[in-house]
Design an enzyme around this catalytic site. Structure first.
Site, PDB file in Angstrom:
ATOM      1  N   ARG A  26       0.829  -1.205   0.000  1.00  0.00           N
ATOM      2  CA  ARG A  26       0.000   0.000   0.000  1.00  0.00           C
ATOM      3  C   ARG A  26       0.870   1.265   0.000  1.00  0.00           C
ATOM      4  O   ARG A  26       1.871   1.334   0.709  1.00  0.00           O
ATOM      5  CB  ARG A  26      -0.869  -0.044   1.253  1.00  0.00           C
ATOM      6  CG  ARG A  26      -1.926   0.988   1.325  1.00  0.00           C
ATOM      7  CD  ARG A  26      -3.058   0.500   2.160  1.00  0.00           C
ATOM      8  NE  ARG A  26      -2.843   0.763   3.575  1.00  0.00           N
ATOM      9  CZ  ARG A  26      -3.817   0.683   4.487  1.00  0.00           C
ATOM     10  NH1 ARG A  26      -5.026   0.325   4.119  1.00  0.00           N
ATOM     11  NH2 ARG A  26      -3.562   0.926   5.744  1.00  0.00           N
TER      12      ARG A  26
ATOM     13  N   ARG B  72       3.058   4.237   4.685  1.00  0.00           N
ATOM     14  CA  ARG B  72       2.779   4.590   6.080  1.00  0.00           C
ATOM     15  C   ARG B  72       3.684   3.777   6.990  1.00  0.00           C
ATOM     16  O   ARG B  72       3.916   2.599   6.745  1.00  0.00           O
ATOM     17  CB  ARG B  72       1.307   4.256   6.405  1.00  0.00           C
ATOM     18  CG  ARG B  72       0.336   5.254   5.837  1.00  0.00           C
ATOM     19  CD  ARG B  72      -1.101   4.792   5.908  1.00  0.00           C
ATOM     20  NE  ARG B  72      -1.481   4.122   7.141  1.00  0.00           N
ATOM     21  CZ  ARG B  72      -2.726   3.707   7.408  1.00  0.00           C
ATOM     22  NH1 ARG B  72      -3.694   3.923   6.526  1.00  0.00           N
ATOM     23  NH2 ARG B  72      -3.010   3.091   8.529  1.00  0.00           N
TER      24      ARG B  72
HETATM   25  P1  AMP Z   1      -6.492   3.248  10.169  1.00  0.00           P
HETATM   26  O1  AMP Z   1      -6.099   4.187   9.100  1.00  0.00           O
HETATM   27  O2  AMP Z   1      -7.983   3.216  10.402  1.00  0.00           O
HETATM   28  O3  AMP Z   1      -5.916   1.869   9.991  1.00  0.00           O
HETATM   29  O4  AMP Z   1      -5.871   3.827  11.541  1.00  0.00           O
HETATM   30  C1  AMP Z   1      -4.481   3.996  11.697  1.00  0.00           C
HETATM   31  C2  AMP Z   1      -4.128   4.034  13.173  1.00  0.00           C
HETATM   32  O5  AMP Z   1      -4.806   5.116  13.802  1.00  0.00           O
HETATM   33  C3  AMP Z   1      -4.534   2.804  13.978  1.00  0.00           C
HETATM   34  O6  AMP Z   1      -3.587   1.755  13.881  1.00  0.00           O
HETATM   35  C4  AMP Z   1      -4.609   3.397  15.383  1.00  0.00           C
HETATM   36  O7  AMP Z   1      -3.323   3.608  15.934  1.00  0.00           O
HETATM   37  C5  AMP Z   1      -5.210   4.772  15.113  1.00  0.00           C
HETATM   38  N1  AMP Z   1      -6.695   4.716  15.142  1.00  0.00           N
HETATM   39  C6  AMP Z   1      -7.553   4.944  14.120  1.00  0.00           C
HETATM   40  N2  AMP Z   1      -8.831   4.804  14.501  1.00  0.00           N
HETATM   41  C7  AMP Z   1      -8.784   4.465  15.811  1.00  0.00           C
HETATM   42  C8  AMP Z   1      -9.776   4.156  16.793  1.00  0.00           C
HETATM   43  N3  AMP Z   1     -11.086   4.161  16.492  1.00  0.00           N
HETATM   44  N4  AMP Z   1      -9.348   3.842  18.040  1.00  0.00           N
HETATM   45  C9  AMP Z   1      -8.048   3.841  18.371  1.00  0.00           C
HETATM   46  N5  AMP Z   1      -7.066   4.105  17.497  1.00  0.00           N
HETATM   47  C10 AMP Z   1      -7.417   4.419  16.227  1.00  0.00           C
END
Ligand code: AMP
Length: 214
Positions: free
Chosen positions: A127, A160
């Site tokens: 990605r 990322r």
């Molecule tokens: P994502 O892009 O949704 O995979 O989110 C990337 C990172 O952001 C995750 O691995 C968490 O560290 C943090 N994160 C995003 N959404 C949440 C959530 N609802 N609760 C806790 N951490 C979050």
């Protein structure tokens, strides 16, 4: 329409949320995107969240619950929204319920996108994301026309930190331990649907549209 997208990291929640947002004209509310922007802008929220995100851990519940409560009060969320990446724990789901009750609103659909973990690992390591506009690409499945450059805005593509293999494995573990149980939590009401997240982006989108209705 208020919608929750569930699924492990790499299931395609963000990709599908963007398509749903366009078709149904409701905003995509992604806690991951909000947190990444806060990190890039170096605001206090981002400074607090960065170490959790880099380690593949969840940002503390009170922080993300605060973000969502603020975001759902914005005018563009009045007619609906797609929650992408929230809730991720039972405590977050319960806080969302309380918030919805306060606003006199309800969730119309919960869609879980399921994909097996070998496929997820392949997807996440390839990605790439645009630093400027956040558009997503994949080295194998959806390569940019010009290597390292975003087709949409010409921004620089990057991997990322949390898409590196060690962190991905940690994120899977966190998903299994803290987020997978949300399927059980939401399947108690009739608004839960599970969609197989394999095939083309369009195939998956069509399955979602058949759940949501045209
Ligand atoms: P994502 O892009 O949704 O995979 O989110 C990337 C990172 O952001 C995750 O691995 C968490 O560290 C943090 N994160 C995003 N959404 C949440 C959530 N609802 N609760 C806790 N951490 C979050």
């Amino acid at each position: 329409m208020r919608l929750i997208l569930l699924g492990p990291p790499g299931a395609g929640k963000g990709t599908q949320a963007k398509l749903i947002s366009k078709k149904y004209n409701i905003p995509q509310v992604s806690t991951g995107d909000i947190l990444r922007k806060a990190v890039a802008d170096k605001i206090p929220l981002g400074i607090k969240a960065k170490s959790y995100m880099d380690a593949g851990s969840l940002v503390p519940d009170d922080v993300v619950i605060g973000i969502i409560e603020g975001r759902l009060r914005d005018g563009d969320c009045k007619t609906g929204y797609i929650l992408d990446g929230f809730p991720r724990t039972t405590a977050q789901a319960e806080a969302l319920n309380i918030n919805l009750k306060k606003m006199g609103a309800d969730i119309d659909h919960v869609i879980d996108i399921n994909v097996d973990s070998d496929e997820l690992l392949k997807r996440l390591t390839g990605r790439r994301t645009c630093r400027k506009c956040g558009e997503g690409f994949h080295l194998t499945f959806n390569p940019p026309k010009k290597e390292g450059i975003c087709d949409k805005c010409g921004g620089e593509l990057y991997q990322r930190d949390d898409d590196k293999e060690d962190t991905i494995l940690r994120r899977f573990k966190v998903y299994q331990e803290q987020s997978a149980q949300l399927k059980g939590y939401y399947s108690k009401n009739g608004r839960f649907h599970s969609v197989k997240g394999t095939g083309t982006v369009e195939d998956i989108f069509n399955k979602i549209v058949s759940v949501l209705g045209a």
